[in-house]
Scaffold this active site. Sequence first.
Site, short mmCIF file in Angstrom:
data_model
loop_
_atom_site.label_atom_id
_atom_site.label_comp_id
_atom_site.label_asym_id
_atom_site.label_seq_id
_atom_site.Cartn_x
_atom_site.Cartn_y
_atom_site.Cartn_z
N ASP A 141 61.97 37.23 -23.86
CA ASP A 141 62.21 36.33 -22.73
C ASP A 141 61.68 36.99 -21.46
O ASP A 141 61.13 38.08 -21.51
CB ASP A 141 63.72 36.04 -22.60
CG ASP A 141 64.52 37.28 -22.20
OD1 ASP A 141 63.94 38.38 -22.07
OD2 ASP A 141 65.74 37.13 -22.01
N ASP A 161 63.14 37.99 -17.67
CA ASP A 161 64.37 38.08 -16.88
C ASP A 161 64.03 38.18 -15.40
O ASP A 161 63.19 38.99 -15.01
CB ASP A 161 65.16 39.33 -17.30
CG ASP A 161 65.39 39.37 -18.81
OD1 ASP A 161 66.21 38.58 -19.29
OD2 ASP A 161 64.73 40.18 -19.51
N ASP A 190 65.58 34.00 -18.18
CA ASP A 190 66.93 34.20 -17.64
C ASP A 190 66.81 34.33 -16.12
O ASP A 190 66.06 35.18 -15.63
CB ASP A 190 67.56 35.49 -18.18
CG ASP A 190 68.04 35.34 -19.62
OD1 ASP A 190 68.13 34.20 -20.10
OD2 ASP A 190 68.32 36.37 -20.25
N1 DCP Z 1 71.72 42.53 -19.72
C1 DCP Z 1 72.94 42.63 -19.07
N2 DCP Z 1 73.88 41.67 -19.25
C2 DCP Z 1 73.64 40.60 -20.04
C3 DCP Z 1 72.40 40.48 -20.70
C4 DCP Z 1 71.46 41.47 -20.51
O1 DCP Z 1 73.17 43.58 -18.36
N3 DCP Z 1 74.58 39.68 -20.19
C5 DCP Z 1 70.72 43.56 -19.47
C6 DCP Z 1 70.44 44.47 -20.61
C7 DCP Z 1 69.00 44.25 -20.95
C8 DCP Z 1 68.44 43.45 -19.80
O2 DCP Z 1 69.55 42.90 -19.14
O3 DCP Z 1 68.33 45.46 -21.07
C9 DCP Z 1 67.54 42.38 -20.26
O4 DCP Z 1 68.05 41.72 -21.42
P1 DCP Z 1 67.11 41.28 -22.60
O5 DCP Z 1 68.00 40.87 -23.72
O6 DCP Z 1 66.13 40.29 -22.11
O7 DCP Z 1 66.39 42.65 -23.03
P2 DCP Z 1 64.97 43.21 -22.69
O8 DCP Z 1 64.33 42.46 -21.57
O9 DCP Z 1 65.17 44.66 -22.49
O10 DCP Z 1 64.17 43.01 -24.03
P3 DCP Z 1 63.28 41.75 -24.52
O11 DCP Z 1 61.88 42.24 -24.45
O12 DCP Z 1 63.73 41.50 -25.91
O13 DCP Z 1 63.54 40.58 -23.61
MG MG Z 2 64.10 40.34 -21.58
#
Ligand code: DCP
Ligand code: MG
Length: 368
Positions: A205, A207, A292
């Site tokens: 995704d 963010d 997100d």
């Molecule tokens: N996060 C958070 N609280 C949430 C959801 C996520 O603090 N409720 C944080 C932890 C993650 C970051 O936000 O490292 C981004 O979430 P992702 O699941 O999108 O993870 P990544 O961006 O690191 O990986 P991807 O490449 O799969 O999107």
């Molecule tokens: Mg992400």
Amino acid sequence: EPEVPSFIASKVSQYSCQRKTTLNNYNKKFTDAFEIMAENYEFKENEILCLEFLRAASVLKFLPFPVTRMKDIQGLPCMGDRVRDVIEEIIEEGESSRAKEVLNDERYKSFKQFTSVFGVGVKTSEKWYRMGLRTLEEVKADKTLKLSKMQKAGFLYYEDLVSCVSKAEADAVSLIVKNTVCTFLPDALVTITGGFRRGKKIGHDIDFLITNPGPREDDELLHKGLLLYCDIIESTFVKEQLPSRKIDAMDNFQKCFAILKLYQPRVNNSSYNTSKNFDMAEVKDWKAIRVDLVITPFEQYAYALLGWTGSRQFGRDLRRYATHEKKMILDNHALYDRRERIFLKAGSEEEIFTHLGLDYVEPWERNA
Ligand code: DCP
Ligand code: MG
């Protein structure tokens, strides 16, 4: 032998927030196996064993050399017996029979499929599995199931959403989001967080963190058009609330788990596409992308940025470090000093590291 001279295993911290972990992983063979094991424990809701393997994976991602002998992991933290067994087998056999067993396990395979749908987590997967469902085809065929609005969107855009988001797509979406936000809030700050901020070239995704300096006028932002699918979670943050102690705390920001319609220039393959009978209307010229959007008050921006940049493991270790080494509580909103009984303000990520007595770790070094 080419050993990195400055590397001393016994000095490696058990906390990934005290290590610099880039995307340069010399031990993918091992960490892939650990992540499969961890995911299987997550599906079984065994948090302890899940974290054991995630911590071990994170330590090996940090190592500046590939592990080839058991001696290489001597003195490293987070190397329990279960982890060592997997490492030993991979060194000797080239692969882990336990990880392979997991990949062939019926329950794991079903959960893996189910959770690949936007809006489906471990709880829903458990329910479907108990009902005897095993594949997504079976789920789709079962007309008695009551899917949430999120899950319906997940199935509708499934193919687009499982194909990962590229950096180029992230940049394109970033322009759209920035432009749109700025028409409503001209002074707003829009920052890409998550994996892309850590330098990843692909993600599941995109963010974004959105903040508006000055008086709060951002409450309505998410309610104005832009999105294909949008599940708006209203802010539940109350002033002066203590940071959460949960290990994977969900924060209380107003946020939106959205699906955005990204128009893409059609690939023009002239030898096929110039035919008179070619029906342009049938060619889909857009891709559904998971986004997100998180809205944060300006005073909490640094904490939100640190939390949402991740990685997940890096965030977990920051909070664990704060709790156990500093008697402080950290979450995505604030840092609370329990000894002094005060909230520590921060205008930048650097200041948060300083409050915690940690050396600064750059976003691209947080790939723990
Ligand atoms: N996060 C958070 N609280 C949430 C959801 C996520 O603090 N409720 C944080 C932890 C993650 C970051 O936000 O490292 C981004 O979430 P992702 O699941 O999108 O993870 P990544 O961006 O690191 O990986 P991807 O490449 O799969 O999107
Ligand atoms: Mg992400």
